[in-house]
Design an enzyme around this catalytic site. Structure first.
Site, short mmCIF file in Angstrom:
data_model
loop_
_atom_site.label_atom_id
_atom_site.label_comp_id
_atom_site.label_asym_id
_atom_site.label_seq_id
_atom_site.Cartn_x
_atom_site.Cartn_y
_atom_site.Cartn_z
N HIS A 158 0.84 -1.22 0.00
CA HIS A 158 0.00 0.00 0.00
C HIS A 158 0.87 1.26 0.00
O HIS A 158 0.42 2.31 0.46
CB HIS A 158 -0.94 0.03 1.22
CG HIS A 158 -1.69 -1.24 1.43
ND1 HIS A 158 -2.93 -1.48 0.89
CD2 HIS A 158 -1.35 -2.37 2.12
CE1 HIS A 158 -3.34 -2.70 1.25
NE2 HIS A 158 -2.38 -3.26 1.98
N SER A 279 15.76 21.12 -16.30
CA SER A 279 14.57 21.89 -16.60
C SER A 279 15.02 23.19 -17.26
O SER A 279 16.09 23.71 -16.96
CB SER A 279 13.82 22.20 -15.31
OG SER A 279 13.09 23.40 -15.42
N LYS A 285 16.85 21.51 -11.12
CA LYS A 285 16.21 20.24 -11.45
C LYS A 285 17.12 19.24 -12.15
O LYS A 285 17.98 19.59 -12.94
CB LYS A 285 14.99 20.47 -12.37
CG LYS A 285 13.83 21.14 -11.73
CD LYS A 285 13.14 20.30 -10.66
CE LYS A 285 12.43 19.10 -11.21
NZ LYS A 285 11.22 19.49 -11.94
N GLU A 292 10.46 7.91 -17.06
CA GLU A 292 9.16 8.54 -17.34
C GLU A 292 8.70 8.21 -18.76
O GLU A 292 7.54 7.90 -19.01
CB GLU A 292 9.24 10.05 -17.16
CG GLU A 292 9.35 10.48 -15.71
CD GLU A 292 9.55 11.98 -15.57
OE1 GLU A 292 8.67 12.62 -14.99
OE2 GLU A 292 10.56 12.51 -16.06
#
Ligand code: ARG
Length: 462
Positions: A158, A279, A285, A292
């Site tokens: 979970h 970024s 970043k 992804e």
């Protein structure tokens, strides 16, 4: 665009240019050129072997076909929309090269059995390549596993801290998934490697062909037993896209974890410069673009599987032009799987570093040894459910006082139950919690050593 001619002598007038474009598959089935040539060469040899054409004629056909292969490699064979598809393009070019004898190639054959042959030749080669990539993927996982038997990480159910495990155990879970993928593709290879050549348009042929002969030349394991099924069967493509989808599920799951693990919230891995990007606005970043993208590309492979199933479900026997739609799904499925596997292999190999300190630290900051505390009492005779409730109470009071189990003095343990002794502190160390899970397939260090040994043996079969 070349001027469109009428389709054949059976037709009075020309095909509408837009319809010619709509109808054509040459834009994508050019990918099948090599396989089409190989299939045609085998067919020509079979025609000579069965004396349907002469040996000399077969030789001319084969030389012409080989010349087309050369022309393609030199960039000279670039068939356009007016050629409709790869099969017609090759046949027409062959006739240009060798003259009238070229018109004999299509004896006892249809584009229907021809295209089925081509895709199977293409796909079996791709399956081989993907299986090799899966082996490399497994090898990276295994290499990391061997280096991280003693690295302990929190494991979750979970997405809540559950029990600590060896990092190797986590990595070997993906090894198992990849093993099933590898085996599954092997089974699909077997069903792909069946020759439909000689099924003709749908009903077989009047010529005394030898289907087994051409199948053998092409390295097929067998021939399809029913000509109607042979020309319209695309089960192997559905099966392939299903296997490809499962591979993407597995790659996407590990991707998701890598993305989470690279976040400041987890900090379980850091991203190296070779596989991360920045970024354009936020200078701080470093983004996990590779996992992804893999996670994102999963969707298109599932889409191809769905598309293929829907393509097949209402098709009457035998060939229908709908089947031309199988190719882009297969091609893109293959390309996506191969690029994702390649990227993930590199990403796992050099794109990440496990932050061992942080991982070892993380497992000391939670209550993930609680099961072991309950087990401690249970082996000493307290019924497990009673022990479970006692420990639940202990967790509650510890949380309320902002302490972990390891911070509790022995008196508090003994207040809870007199069976607790000083060895409880050793029992709840993450290392111990991992070590004692020694049931078959568990995370215990002995089990991990055995799992690594088994994995090495599995890697030996190819
Ligand atoms: N381009 C066609 C395909 O990809 C080849 C088979 C055409 N057969 C036919 N009867 N029109 O499926």
């Amino acid at each position: 665009m070349t001027k469109q001619k009428k389709w054949s002598e059976r037709f009075e007038s020309n095909l509408h240019p837009s319809i010619a474009r709509f109808n054509a598959s040459i834009g994508f089935d050019i990918k099948l050129l090599e396989y089409d040539l190989t299939g045609s060469i085998a067919h020509a040899k079979m025609l000579a072997y069965t004396e349907i054409i002469t040996e000399g004629e077969a030789q001319q056909l084969i030389q012409g076909l080989e010349q087309i292969r050369q022309e393609y490699h030199n960039g000279e064979f670039t068939p356009g929309i007016d050629q409709e598809d790869i099969h017609l393009a090759v046949e027409r070019r062959l006739i240009e090269i060798v003259g009238d004898v070229g018109k004999k190639l299509h004896t006892a054959r249809s584009r229907n059995d021809q295209v089925g042959t081509d895709i199977r030749l293409y796909l079996r080669e791709q399956i081989d390549q993907i299986r090799r990539q899966l082996r490399s993927f497994q090898q990276v996982l295994l290499d990391h596993a061997q280096n991280h038997v003693k690295t302990i990480i929190p494991a979750y159910t979970h997405l809540q801290r559950a029990q600590p495990i060896s990092l190797a155990h986590y990595l070997l879970a993906y090894f198992e998934m990849a093993q099933r993928d590898w085996e599954r593709l092997g089974e699909i290879y077997a069903r792909t490697n069946i020759s439909p050549l000689g099924c003709g348009a749908l009903a077989g042929t009047t010529f005394p062909i030898d289907r087994h002969y051409s199948a053998k030349l092409l390295g097929f394991e067998g021939v399809s037993r029913n000509s109607l099924d042979g020309v319209s069967d695309r089960d192997f493509a559905v099966e392939f896209l299903n296997a490809a989808s499962l591979i993407m599920v597995h790659l996407s799951r590990i991707s998701e974890e890598m993305i989470l693990w690279a976040s400041d919230e987890f900090k379980f891995i850091s991203l190296t410069d070779s596989c991360a990007t920045g970024s354009s606005i936020m200078p701080q970043k470093k983004n996990p673009d590779v996992p992804e993208l893999v996670r994102g590309k999963a969707g298109r492979v599932f889409g191809h599987l769905q598309g293929m199933l829907v393509l097949m479900k209402g098709l009457p026997l035998a060939y229908n032009k709908d089947l031309q739609e199988d190719k882009e799904a297969i091609f893109d499925g293959v390309a996506t799987i191969k690029s994702c596997l390649e990227a993930m292999i590199i990403f796992l190999e050099e794109g990440i570093e496990f932050r061992q300190e942080r991982l070892n630290q993380a497992v000391t900051e939670d209550f993930s040894s609680a099961t072991d505390v309950a087990d401690y009492l249970a082996v000493r005779g307290v019924p497990f459910r009673e022990a479970y409730n006692l420990v639940g109470k202990l967790v509650k009071t510890s949380l309320a006082s902002g302490r972990l189990l390891k911070d509790l003095p022995l008196e508090e343990w003994q207040d809870l139950h007199p069976l607790f002794e000083a060895d409880i502190y050793e029992v709840i160390t993450p290392k111990q919690v991992v070590a004692v899970r020694n049931s078959y397939g568990g995370t215990g260090f002995n089990q991990i050593s055995q799992a690594i040994a088994r994995a090495k043996v599995q890697m030996e079969s190819s």
